[in-house]
Write an enzyme that holds these catalytic residues in place. Structure first.
Site, short mmCIF file in Angstrom:
data_model
loop_
_atom_site.label_atom_id
_atom_site.label_comp_id
_atom_site.label_asym_id
_atom_site.label_seq_id
_atom_site.Cartn_x
_atom_site.Cartn_y
_atom_site.Cartn_z
N SER A 179 43.59 40.30 40.19
CA SER A 179 44.73 40.93 39.33
C SER A 179 45.53 41.85 39.71
O SER A 179 46.89 41.83 39.15
CB SER A 179 43.94 41.23 37.98
OG SER A 179 43.04 42.40 38.02
N CYS A 208 39.01 34.18 34.52
CA CYS A 208 38.71 35.20 35.52
C CYS A 208 39.90 36.21 35.58
O CYS A 208 40.10 36.82 34.62
CB CYS A 208 38.29 34.89 36.95
SG CYS A 208 37.58 35.93 37.86
N ARG A 216 36.78 44.87 34.14
CA ARG A 216 37.11 44.09 35.57
C ARG A 216 35.71 44.48 36.40
O ARG A 216 35.05 45.42 36.20
CB ARG A 216 38.15 44.85 36.25
CG ARG A 216 39.47 44.35 35.78
CD ARG A 216 40.59 44.92 36.67
NE ARG A 216 40.65 44.51 38.08
CZ ARG A 216 41.04 45.22 39.04
NH1 ARG A 216 41.72 46.24 38.98
NH2 ARG A 216 40.77 44.27 40.24
N ARG A 272 32.75 37.66 41.11
CA ARG A 272 32.97 39.40 40.86
C ARG A 272 33.88 39.47 39.29
O ARG A 272 34.99 39.73 39.12
CB ARG A 272 33.98 39.73 42.15
CG ARG A 272 33.44 39.84 43.19
CD ARG A 272 34.46 40.01 44.38
NE ARG A 272 35.72 40.79 44.01
CZ ARG A 272 35.65 42.13 44.22
NH1 ARG A 272 34.68 42.80 44.99
NH2 ARG A 272 36.43 42.93 43.86
N HIS A 281 34.65 30.32 36.16
CA HIS A 281 35.47 29.30 36.61
C HIS A 281 35.44 28.03 36.37
O HIS A 281 34.62 27.33 37.09
CB HIS A 281 35.58 29.67 38.14
CG HIS A 281 36.25 30.73 38.68
ND1 HIS A 281 37.57 31.06 38.83
CD2 HIS A 281 35.66 31.90 39.17
CE1 HIS A 281 37.66 32.22 39.34
NE2 HIS A 281 36.55 32.97 39.34
N GLU A 307 36.84 25.56 36.73
CA GLU A 307 37.28 24.44 37.94
C GLU A 307 36.44 24.47 39.10
O GLU A 307 36.42 23.39 39.75
CB GLU A 307 38.79 24.93 38.39
CG GLU A 307 38.67 26.01 39.33
CD GLU A 307 38.71 27.60 38.86
OE1 GLU A 307 38.32 27.55 37.64
OE2 GLU A 307 38.81 28.41 39.42
#
Lengths: 302, 151
Positions: free
Chosen positions: B11, B41, B68, B99, B134, B136
């Protein structure tokens, strides 16, 4: 060791998690740093990750001696300073250094030819550790041998610390050409191809089918300018590592930022012009012909 | 463009590039059209109302607080089976956390859509959907199917 479960079917250290982190770094720049101040500059400039090491490659080249994993205190200092993933280098074959980095909590390990090899025959069994590994290559056979040992990210070796992009270009083109050639081969030709490449047969078949490596493919070794980063991306790299190129230049913060923008917009010449202007001097470069065989870092690894 | 996904990554890097290429206003304008928006994420961090550890700027398009790297470093990255509850019914969903950030607070208008290890891991407010994992990488298109049906 990997993967582990605690009974509630929670798994860590899986191939999907290892490759997944590499996927998240695509399109970004990973920068070599030797202390917390440099790490902060890299993060502020937009690096997706930093690589912690004791000396940048151009200093290793200059000073000689045995180059080892960075000190624990340096690594802790860097890990406590930035929120992006921290990578660190270990010597080829030195699995004890890798075990130490894993325990320290380093996010990615580079089994790197830039450090002095610890084993002249064998690389690390990377499946044995939970921490993911990146490894260098000069050709497809080397890339697939490393993946066969468990590497989840591949980078070109280039010639680290040279400030000369020619070797990284050679390695990226070689890997790409060899992959393209495999896609034209019939099934009966693949075993011989595997033998000639010195690569695992299953991985050779996979590349023949897909035309690409099964893990992210990044560029490293000699990137010194935004144009170098763009060149490697246009040649098919999915991200770039910059070693000595940033902190051995006149204005590291500005150059770091410029290389990040150039990597994102590698196909936009107007962005490349804008970010390449007024950068100050790049790191000094070395003409390959002036390096003796024994001074090359890329020939380390087997 | 009918729908937009803000994907994972770092980010801090994404914010830097959003500044350099003036992407804040276009993203807010897209959200204002009411077309579906998904953040996964790092994408969730960017869409959140408030970000912790450390505090950083965000688009504020969904009323959630996000912490985070809340589950730890790569060593603590994990795969696990969670529960996805799209329309009242509960289905099992394999989830991949790298993470990952954690949804630590949901505003009154925000609905929790999935959970894993006792945490809310997916939330929706109007046309904005966020996930700390995630989708994907899960090998199951359930989340993407749900997202496309929002349009």
């Amino acid at each position: 060791m990997a993967p582990k479960s605690n009974g509630q079917s929670i798994e860590t250290g899986t191939l999907r998690l290892k490759t997944g982190l590499a996927e998240m770094l695509k399109g970004g720049v990973i920068m070599d740093v030797t202390d917390a101040d440099q790490a902060k500059i890299a993060e502020d400039a937009g690096a997706v990750s930093v690589m912690a090491l004791e000396r940048v490659p151009s200093d290793i080249r200059k000073e000689g001696g045995v180059a080892r994993m960075a000190s624990i205190s340096k690594m802790r200092e860097i890990m406590n300073t930035v929120t992006i993933p921290v990578m660190a280098k270990v010597r080829i074959g030195h699995f004890a250094e890798a075990q130490i980095l894993q325990t320290l909590g380093v996010d990615y390990v580079d089994e790197s030819e830039v450090l002095t090899p610890a084993d002249e025959h064998y690389h690390i069994d990377k499946f044995a550790l939970d921490v993911p590994f990146v490894c260098g290559c000069r050709n497809l056979g080397e890339a697939l041998r490393r993946i066969g040992e468990g590497a989840c990210m591949i980078r070109t070796k280039g010639e680290a610390g040279s400030g000369n992009i020619v070797e990284a270009v050679r390695h990226m083109r070689t890997v790409t050409d060899e992959m393209r050639r495999l896609t034209t081969r019939g099934p009966e030709q693949l075993m011989t191809a595997a033998k000639d490449l010195g690569a695992p047969y299953d991985l050779v078949r996979l590349v023949a089918e897909t035309g690409k490596l099964p893990v992210p493919n990044f560029a490293a070794g000699g990137i010194a300018t935004p144009a170098d980063a763009s060149l490697m991306m246009q040649l098919g790299a999915e991200s770039v590592f910059v070693g000595s190129g940033i902190f051995k230049s006149d204005d590291p913060a500005k150059r770091a930022e410029a290389i990040v923008e150039a990597t994102t917009h590698y196909e936009d010449p107007e962005v490349l012009v804008r970010v390449s202007e007024d950068l100050g001097e790049a790191m000094p470069g070395i003409e390959m012909g002036t390096l003796e065989e024994g001074q090359l870092l890329q020939t380390r690894g087997w | 463009m009918d729908a937009l996904i803000v994907p994972g990554g770092e980010s801090t890097t994404l914010i830097k590039l959003m500044d350099a290429f003036d992407l804040w206003a276009p993203l807010r304008e897209f959200a204002a059209t009411g077309k579906p928006l998904l953040g996964t994420c790092a994408g969730m961090i960017l869409l959140a109302g408030e970000v912790l550890n450390p505090p950083q700027r965000s688009l504020g398009l969904i009323d959630v607080t996000v912490e985070r790297n809340s589950y730890g470093r790569q060593r603590e990255s994990f795969e696990a089976d969670g529960t996805f509850s799209p329309d009242g019914e509960e289905v099992d969903l394999h989830m991949v956390f790298i993470r990952a950030p954690r949804l630590v607070q949901l505003g009154p208008e925000v609905r929790s859509l999935a959970s894993c290890r006792d945490d809310c891991v997916m939330a929706r407010q109007d046309q904005v959907l966020v996930a700390s994992f995630h989708p994907e990488l899960c090998g199951d298109p359930a989340v993407h199917r749900y997202f496309l049906a929002m349009g």
